[in-house]
Enzyme design. Structure first.
Site, PDB file in Angstrom:
ATOM      1  N   ASP A 102       0.850  -1.191   0.000  1.00  0.00           N
ATOM      2  CA  ASP A 102       0.000   0.000   0.000  1.00  0.00           C
ATOM      3  C   ASP A 102       0.882   1.236   0.000  1.00  0.00           C
ATOM      4  OD1 ASP A 102      -3.029  -0.703   0.608  1.00  0.00           O
ATOM      5  OD2 ASP A 102      -1.835  -2.064   1.832  1.00  0.00           O
ATOM      6  N   ASP A 150      -7.316  -4.763   9.658  1.00  0.00           N
ATOM      7  CA  ASP A 150      -6.591  -3.503   9.863  1.00  0.00           C
ATOM      8  C   ASP A 150      -5.997  -3.483  11.265  1.00  0.00           C
ATOM      9  OD1 ASP A 150      -7.290  -2.685   7.367  1.00  0.00           O
ATOM     10  OD2 ASP A 150      -8.764  -1.199   8.002  1.00  0.00           O
ATOM     11  N   GLU A 235     -11.091  -0.938  -2.246  1.00  0.00           N
ATOM     12  CA  GLU A 235     -12.003  -1.684  -3.111  1.00  0.00           C
ATOM     13  C   GLU A 235     -13.052  -0.780  -3.746  1.00  0.00           C
ATOM     14  OE1 GLU A 235     -11.714  -5.797  -0.475  1.00  0.00           O
ATOM     15  OE2 GLU A 235     -13.283  -4.345  -0.044  1.00  0.00           O
ATOM     16  N   LYS A 344      -9.497  -3.451  -7.309  1.00  0.00           N
ATOM     17  CA  LYS A 344      -9.951  -4.574  -6.481  1.00  0.00           C
ATOM     18  C   LYS A 344     -11.459  -4.489  -6.264  1.00  0.00           C
ATOM     19  CE  LYS A 344      -8.379  -5.134  -2.194  1.00  0.00           C
ATOM     20  NZ  LYS A 344      -7.526  -5.630  -1.072  1.00  0.00           N
ATOM     21  N   THR A 391     -11.386 -10.943  -4.478  1.00  0.00           N
ATOM     22  CA  THR A 391     -10.974 -11.520  -3.201  1.00  0.00           C
ATOM     23  C   THR A 391     -11.710 -12.836  -2.908  1.00  0.00           C
ATOM     24  OG1 THR A 391     -12.627 -10.226  -2.006  1.00  0.00           O
ATOM     25  CG2 THR A 391     -10.458  -9.247  -2.281  1.00  0.00           C
ATOM     26  N   GLU A 429      -7.001 -12.588  -4.698  1.00  0.00           N
ATOM     27  CA  GLU A 429      -6.409 -12.575  -3.365  1.00  0.00           C
ATOM     28  C   GLU A 429      -7.219 -13.499  -2.467  1.00  0.00           C
ATOM     29  OE1 GLU A 429      -6.618  -8.605  -1.881  1.00  0.00           O
ATOM     30  OE2 GLU A 429      -5.373  -7.748  -3.470  1.00  0.00           O
ATOM     31  N   ASN A 430      -6.614 -13.894  -1.364  1.00  0.00           N
ATOM     32  CA  ASN A 430      -7.377 -14.531  -0.290  1.00  0.00           C
ATOM     33  C   ASN A 430      -7.938 -13.442   0.612  1.00  0.00           C
ATOM     34  OD1 ASN A 430      -4.487 -14.219   0.208  1.00  0.00           O
ATOM     35  ND2 ASN A 430      -4.878 -15.004   2.258  1.00  0.00           N
ATOM     36  N   ALA A 431      -9.032 -13.742   1.304  1.00  0.00           N
ATOM     37  CA  ALA A 431      -9.656 -12.757   2.190  1.00  0.00           C
ATOM     38  C   ALA A 431      -9.063 -12.799   3.587  1.00  0.00           C
ATOM     39  CB  ALA A 431     -11.166 -12.990   2.254  1.00  0.00           C
ATOM     40  N   LEU A 432      -8.725 -13.993   4.059  1.00  0.00           N
ATOM     41  CA  LEU A 432      -8.150 -14.174   5.385  1.00  0.00           C
ATOM     42  C   LEU A 432      -6.878 -15.001   5.265  1.00  0.00           C
ATOM     43  CD1 LEU A 432     -11.403 -15.079   7.362  1.00  0.00           C
ATOM     44  CD2 LEU A 432     -10.187 -12.898   7.450  1.00  0.00           C
ATOM     45  N   ARG A 469      -1.177 -12.251   4.219  1.00  0.00           N
ATOM     46  CA  ARG A 469      -0.146 -11.286   3.982  1.00  0.00           C
ATOM     47  C   ARG A 469       1.099 -11.734   4.677  1.00  0.00           C
ATOM     48  NH1 ARG A 469      -1.145  -5.964   3.968  1.00  0.00           N
ATOM     49  NH2 ARG A 469      -3.388  -6.208   4.260  1.00  0.00           N
TER      50      ARG A 469
END
Length: 544
Positions: A102, A150, A235, A344, A391, A429-432, A469
């Site tokens: 980011d 976050d 997003e 995204k 995602t 992407e994966n969400a979790l 991540r």
């Protein structure tokens, strides 16, 4: 000030309630004694993972890893370069193709309008380059804080927040009048109230400054992907389900169009439609309601009436136009650079299996069983030569609670298929954060839904995948061993390949955006088309 270690520990703690994760164990003492550089050289052979077959290489899906949210602190400091370097070298030796980061508006333009400071990010980018990785850069025009995962707080620039003190309607607003400061409302996109600039101009100037200050990294091929943030969490959506305002999964969320600017826009729209009596919804419930408890989403509720359809079309079209405008500016900023643009789209999978799709509707995705809410987005992206990044690729229906009426597998198929039908690139992407074979196999399945082709390109293949991540948990030995197997399988059992042209991912200079697509043509893509066929499970399982 948060340290990088603090961030990772906080992130791991926040994720533990969502999933039962493996606990990191102690690293062997012998391993501790090896420096990052030495370990890279010692294990460099591990990059030579399997084989090098030109036909199989065409099945290769590159893998990237998101860096921690606060790798550059809110004070604009690259705080732990030595620690980050060691981790980047571990990623590199695993065969990972690159990383994503980011690039926070709230950090770069913190000191005032057009007062940009890119110095900390330049240090980070230089390190990524030295470690032999590619880079995906997110133009993050949103606040960090208030959403799932976050773990740091990075607000939008203070000088913008100061304008909001006298004009709070620059922020998204729900029907109760609660403001959301994560991202500026679409309603002010073209309002010249920010020290002589509109929001679109602010974002455009930011991206132009990025290009000027990172020109050497763009020219060297380090930066391959510019993901343009278009809403909360980066997003393209409304902030309909903010945890900071008490939303809890699987609440339906709330519409976010009650600031004075969007109210005025809606009033003008209904007047043009000869229905000046129509108002914004007042029967759509609260964040944590279920659909049937509301007048708007219940069976045969407002959402299926003429008034409801008009509102939902207006609400979702505003989102489409918002993305279209900013992507046009992004295209101008990066035209001629060898990069891909991307956006995204959020994987809102809860309430997908009921007729009203309530959670998607409040977020701005007008998606119903008889109306495709995602293919118009893909069609809009096609004129900007942009990638659709989606995602929740790791999720399976069987893992979700029955009361959420969740359908992540069907949603992924619908959105990815829509992108392919509109002839654009799709990524995911994966969400979790997940560290288990089941999740990795699901990602591999979605990356190549119809499997590998041993004689050439597969029928369907994602352009890339970014893992959420980088953390100590990911690098814990047993977790990282599984992750490395995952990378190998995403690469179709092929060696790491630095030349993306060999697997048809070559990046040409960015062309100008095509002619604007009329809204009527975009909305033709709402006609549902059956998704492509998916294999029941991947043919390249990491545990099979």
């Amino acid at each position: 000030m948060f340290s990088v270690m603090d961030l990772r520990e906080a992130e791991d703690t926040s994720k533990s309630n969502a999933l039962q994760l493996l606990n990191p164990g102690p690293t062997a003492q012998g391993e501790k004694d090896i420096t990052a550089n030495t370990r890279f050289k010692k294990n460099n052979a591990s990059i030579k993972m399997a084989s090098s077959d030109s036909n199989m290489l065409l099945n290769y899906v590159p893998v990237y890893v998101m860096l921690p949210l606060g790798v550059i602190t809110v004070e604009n400091v690259f705080q732990d370069p030595d620690g980050v370097k060691e981790q980047l070298l571990q990623l590199r030796e695993s065969g990972v193709d690159g990383v994503m980061v980011d690039v926070w508006w709230g950090i770069i333009e913190l000191k005032g309008p057009k007062k940009y400071d890119w110095s900390a990010y330049r240090c980070l980018f230089q390190l990524v380059q030295e470690c032999g990785l590619k880079l995906q850069a997110i133009m993050s025009f949103h606040q960090c804080g208030g959403n799932v995962g976050d773990v740091v707080y990075i607000p939008i620039p203070q000088w913008v927040l100061d304008i909001g003190e006298s004009d709070p309607d620059i922020f998204y607003t729900n029907s109760s009048g609660t403001r959301n400061k994560e991202y500026l409302t679409i309603g002010v996109d073209n309002q010249c109230i920010f020290h002589g600039r509109t929001v679109i101009e602010i974002y455009s100037d930011y991206m132009k400054s990025f290009r000027e200050n990172m020109s050497d990294f763009l020219e060297s091929g380090l930066i391959i992907d510019i993901e343009v943030g278009l809403g909360p969490a980066g997003e393209l959506r409304y902030p309909s389900y903010p945890q900071s305002q008490g939303w809890v999964y699987p609440g339906i969320g709330e519409f976010q169009c009650y600031d004075k600017y969007l109210k005025a826009d809606f009033k003008a729209a209904v007047a043009r439609a000869c229905h000046p009596e129509w108002e914004l919804p007042d029967d759509a419930g609260k964040y944590n309601d279920v659909p049937e408890s509301t007048g708007f989403f219940k069976s045969n509720g407002t959402y299926v009436t003429e008034k409801g359809k008009f509102f939902l079309t207006w609400y979702s079209n505003k989102l489409l136009n918002h993305g279209d405008q900013i992507l046009e500016e992004a295209n101008k900023a990066f035209q001629g650079c060898k990069v891909k643009l991307a956006i995204k789209v959020s994987g809102i999978h809860w309430w997908y299996k009921v007729e009203n799709h309530a959670a998607e509707l409040t977020a701005g995705y007008y998606n119903l069983n008889d109306r495709d809410g995602y293919r118009p987005i893909a069609r809009m992206l096609s004129r900007h030569h942009s990638i659709l990044n989606f995602t929740c690729l790791e999720m399976r229906d069987s893992e979700q609670s029955s009361n959420a009426k969740s359908g992540p597998e069907e949603l992924v198929r619908q959105v990815l298929s829509g992108g392919w039908i509109e002839n654009i690139k799709v990524a995911g992407e994966n969400a979790l954060s997940r560290y288990d074979a089941t999740a990795y196999n699901q990602i591999i399945l979605n990356a190549r839904p119809q499997g590998v082709n041993k004689n050439g390109p597969p029928a369907l293949r994602m352009f890339g995948f970014t893992y959420l991540r980088l953390s100590d948990n990911l690098l814990q030995q047993s977790n990282f061993d599984i992750f490395k197997k995952f990378v190998i399988k995403m690469h179709a059992d092929q060696d790491y390949c630095a030349d993306s042209q060999k697997y048809n991912n070559g990046i040409a200079p960015l062309k100008p955006s095509a002619q604007k697509i009329p809204i009527e043509i975009l909305l033709e893509a709402t006609k549902p088309i059956p998704p492509f066929a998916w294999l029941p499970e991947t043919d390249m399982k990491i545990d099979g």
